[in-house]
Write a protein that holds these residues in place. Structure first.
Motif, PDB file in Angstrom:
ATOM      1  N   THR A 127       0.928  -1.161  -0.066  1.00  0.00           N
ATOM      2  CA  THR A 127      -0.116  -0.135  -0.089  1.00  0.00           C
ATOM      3  C   THR A 127       0.901   1.437  -0.220  1.00  0.00           C
ATOM      4  O   THR A 127       0.640   2.289  -0.870  1.00  0.00           O
ATOM      5  N   THR A 129       0.748   3.713  -3.166  1.00  0.00           N
ATOM      6  CA  THR A 129       0.484   5.145  -3.023  1.00  0.00           C
ATOM      7  C   THR A 129       1.420   6.195  -3.090  1.00  0.00           C
ATOM      8  O   THR A 129       1.382   7.296  -3.744  1.00  0.00           O
ATOM      9  N   VAL A 182       1.502   9.188  -6.558  1.00  0.00           N
ATOM     10  CA  VAL A 182       1.537  10.332  -6.089  1.00  0.00           C
ATOM     11  C   VAL A 182       2.717  11.166  -6.856  1.00  0.00           C
ATOM     12  O   VAL A 182       2.784  12.009  -7.411  1.00  0.00           O
ATOM     13  N   GLY A 212       9.034   5.561  -4.209  1.00  0.00           N
ATOM     14  CA  GLY A 212       8.037   4.952  -3.541  1.00  0.00           C
ATOM     15  C   GLY A 212       8.326   3.573  -3.156  1.00  0.00           C
ATOM     16  O   GLY A 212       7.977   3.161  -2.070  1.00  0.00           O
TER      17      GLY A 212
END
Length: 504
Positions: free
Chosen positions: A380, A384, A388, A401
């Motif tokens: 997750t 996420t 972004v 990330g």
């Protein structure tokens, strides 16, 4: 065959395999880009990653079967082994059918979703030949690969893979140089890969004549697969988010750049995987039969595994920028030289591979259910942050990330394995991390200040050789001094092995 010989065979053949595959593997992307363009190279990389997701259909059976087989193989319980393998076989055949359906669906959907200038026929044909190997693998080879791995004979599959890889890559190179299209290149890859599956099936039939897959399957032994699948889903999302996100929100040329860096670093990672797999069967069997002996082995293994992992990625961080500069000469349709990508890729892989010793402990203990939420959190975070940042800084964003997610999960794995399974504080593991990280930072800083400019492959090889020797000596010396008991254990094992050979 003794366990020591199995370890040497697995590691020795594995390293040879990776060196050969690396040498040929780095030629193909360059030829692919020169012959067909960066967009086609990006297409192939993207499709390979999609099929990694399709492999979710396996539903964790491979990992669950691996964990279930350690105990019966360690105690030579053939009846139980047959029951587990029978269940594994039935699951894999079901997966093969579903995988085939997924290949057809992907061939229809992919050209609609991903826009490119590549003809639809080419995209469909590439997907079909790429996926057909997976279908046949689930029907014939997959289950046997698991058995050989648990029994310490993964060098059999390694050797077969090496021969097949060399043959397929030489044929692919020949086809590209003589002007054949990318569809024919993929078809050749598919045909040669069939030979490996035939060989593995025949080997198992000959050397495991007692194996009976028609016995009553023990589905209960694979019940952990329900928990393993959560780990696999999270792991696949985590490990393959980058290329999928780049495919959807950037372009195939960006995917090509990413995949080329990923290819080079993954070749290094595969050598580390070879080391890991060469002793994995010993550790797995010891964990399930002799816990005290396992703890002794674990200390030694962690000491030198971490040292070797940091060593390889230190050399990679130093030598990758100059390699990419030499390698990308003549390529003009995309920018392959980047000063930040080597650091990001190495950081990512250090966090991923240097936690492997702790991850193995969790797998040996079968703590899949207890840790499933943690791996979901990791995926997750990765997804996420990547989504972004990809709009702001593109390729850097998806890498950051992954690094953020890895930083969380690596610490979590180390703490969980030590506290909840081994019943001790994680300080020893962290201390080894700190000492190796110190060596890495110091080595990169000092060597980069004296490393000359590199303009050709010969100069690169010469400099890579002395950098490797210096870094290897420093890591081995510091790790041995800081873990003197581990050094003595290895010294005694080597001395005992030499004496046995002298007696013979």
């Amino acid at each position: 065959m003794s366990k020591g010989k199995k370890i040497l065979k697995i590691f020795g053949y594995g390293v040879i395999s990776q060196v050969i595959i690396l040498s040929l593997g780095i030629i193909i992307p360059k030829l692919m880009i020169v012959s067909y363009g960066s967009e086609v190279n990006g297409l192939l990389s993207s499709i390979r990653q999609v099929f990694v997701y399709v492999a979710l259909l396996e539903a964790g059976i491979g990992t669950a079967s691996l964990q279930a087989l350690y105990a019966p193989i360690a105690t030579n319980d053939k009846k139980r082994t047959c029951e587990i393998m029978s269940a594994t076989n039935r699951y894999y055949k079901r997966t093969g059918i579903l995988y085939g359906i997924a290949v057809i669906a992907l061939a229809i959907i992919y050209p609609i979703v991903v826009k490119s200038d590549i003809p639809v026929f080419v995209v469909v044909a590439v997907i079909f030949f790429q996926g057909a190997s997976g279908v046949i693998n689930y029907f014939f080879q997959g289950k046997f690969t698991i058995l050989l791995r648990v029994d310490g004979k993964s060098y059999i599959t390694t050797n077969a893979t090496t021969i097949v890889s060399v043959a397929s890559k030489l044929i692919q190179i020949g086809l590209m140089l003589t002007g054949f299209d990318v569809v024919m290149v993929q078809f050749a890859y598919f045909v040669v890969n069939l030979l490996q599956m035939i060989y593995i099936s025949l080997y198992v039939k000959k050397h495991y004549a007692w194996l009976d897959l028609s016995v009553e399957p023990d589905y209960a032994s694979l019940s952990q697969s329900k928990n393993v699948i959560i780990h696999q889903v999270s792991g696949l999302i985590f490990n393959n988010t980058d290329i999928i996100v780049l495919t959807l929100f950037c372009d195939l040329k960006t995917v090509s750049v990413y995949s080329l860096y990923s290819l080079i670093v993954s070749c290094v990672s595969n050598i580390i995987d070879t080391l890991c797999s060469s002793v994995e069967f010993v550790l797995g069997q010891a964990f399930n039969s002799d816990r005290n002996y396992f703890l002794k082995l674990q200390e030694v293994y962690e000491t030198y595994y971490l040292g070797i992992s940091f060593f390889f990625f230190t050399v990679t961080l130093i030598m990758l920028p100059s390699f990419m500069s030499v390698y990308s000469q003549g390529i003009t349709d995309a920018q392959y030289v980047d000063k930040y990508l080597p650091l990001l890729f190495v950081t990512l892989n250090v966090l991923m591979y240097a936690r492997r010793t702790s991850s193995q402990i969790i797998n040996f203990a079968g703590h899949f259910k207890q840790t499933q939420l943690r791996t979901v959190i990791e995926s997750t975070i990765n997804l996420t942050v990547s989504l972004v940042l990809v709009f702001k800084i593109g390729m850097y964003g998806v890498l950051i990330g992954t690094i953020v997610a890895l930083f969380y999960r690596t610490n979590d794995v180390i703490i969980y394995a030590n506290w909840n399974i081994l019943g001790r504080k994680p300080w020893k593991t962290y201390r080894r991390w700190i000492q190796n990280l110190f060596v890495m930072i110091s080595s990169v800083f000092l060597i980069n200040n004296i490393l000359p400019d590199i303009e050709n492959y010969f100069s690169w090889i010469v400099n890579a050789a002395w950098v490797s020797i210096v870094c290897g000596a420093v890591y081995f010396g510091i790790d041995s001094i800081c873990d003197i008991e581990s050094f003595r254990f290895v010294k005694e094992m080597c001395h005992g092995f030499v004496k046995k050979r002298e007696v013979r």
